[in-house]
Design a protein around this motif. Sequence first.
Motif: not given
Length: 360
Positions: A339-360
Motif C-alpha cells: 500500500t506504500r504507492p497510495i501513501a506516495l500519492l497522498l504525500a507532499e514530500d515523496v522522498q520522506a515516505v521513501l526514506q521511512n520505507g527504506e529504514e523499515k
Amino acid sequence: MLQKADPLRAFTTLVMAVVLAVLIGWILVVGKSVLMPIFIAIISVYVLLTATAALARVPLIGLLPEWALRGVVLAIFVLVLLLLASVLVGTAEQVMARLPVYQKNLTDMLESISTRFEIEEIPNLSTLIETLWGRINLQRIAAVGIGSVGSLAGVIFMAVIYSTFLMAERGGFARKIAAVLPQERASQAHMMVRDINRNIGEYLTVKTLVNVILGVMSFTVLKLFGVDFALFWAVLIGLLNYIPYVGSLLGVVFPVLLTLAQFGSIQTTVVVAILLTGAQMWVGNSLEPRMIGRRINMSPFVVLVSLALWSSLWGIPGAILAIPLTSMFAIILANFEGTRPIALLLAEDVQAVLQNGEEK
C-alpha cells in the motif's frame, strides 16, 4: 504463466480495494454515532499524551510519577471542556433573547440605506426587501443551531469517557501488540504507532496552541468593539481554525454578521472584519507555518479532498478530524509495501515516505 496472471491479480486487488473502501465508507456513515466519539477520544489522547510529556519536563512537576501527570492533564482537559460547555449553553440562551433586537436593527439599517440612496423610487424594491426579510426566521435557524450544539455536547461527553479509559490502558498496549503479533510484525507495528504518535501528537498540540493564540487575538478585537458574546465567538474561531482553508473563512463570517446585526453599522462591521481577517492572515501565513512546519506530510489537494470527504460523512466534527485521521491512514499505508504507492500519492514530500520505507 506468471506474467499472464499478474494483470488479473492486479485487477483483483484493485476491485477488492474499491469494495473495501466502499464498505469502510458505509460503516463510517452507519456507525457515525458510535465511531465519532471514539475517533475524537483517540485524537484527544494524542494531545493529552504530548501535553503530559511536556509537563514532565517542567522542574519539580516532572518529579511526579507518570500516572499523576496523566491525571493532572486529564483533569485540566475535562475542566476546559466543562468551561466551554458552560459558555455554549449560556450563550445559546442569551442569543435566543437577543434575536428580536438583531432583526429590528437589520431592518432599520435596510430602511436607512433605502432612504439615503433614494432606492425607494425603484418600483416595489422596498416591498421586495420586506418580503424577503420577513421570510427569514432567525429564531428557527438559532433553534436548529442550538440543537446541533446539544448533539455535539453528547458526543464530547462520550469522548471524555473514552479518553479516560484510553489514557488508563495505554501502558498495556505495547504488551498486547507483542503478544498478538510475531516479533518482526510487532516491531513494525511499534514503529508505525510511534510515527503516528509523533506526527499527530505534535501537530495537534502545536495546532491547539496556535488556535488558542488566534482565539485570544479575536477575543481582544471583539471585546474592544463591544461585540456581544465575544468569548463564544473567540472559542468558535479557535475551533473552526482546525478546519483547513474553510475554517478561517467561517471563523470571520459569523462574528462579522453578528456585528452587523448588533450595531446596524456598515462602518463598524467593516473595521471588525478587517481586524479579524488580519489576525487570521498573520496566524495562517506567519505563525502557523513556523510552529507546525511539515509535521503533516500531505499535499494541499489531498487536504481538500479529505476535508470534503470527512465533512460529507460526519459534518463539522468530520472536517475538524479530517487532517489527523487522513494522516493516520497515510502513515499506516506507508508501513506496508503493497500500500506504500497510495501513501506516495497522498504525500507532499515523496522522498520522506521513501526514506521511512527504506529504514523499515
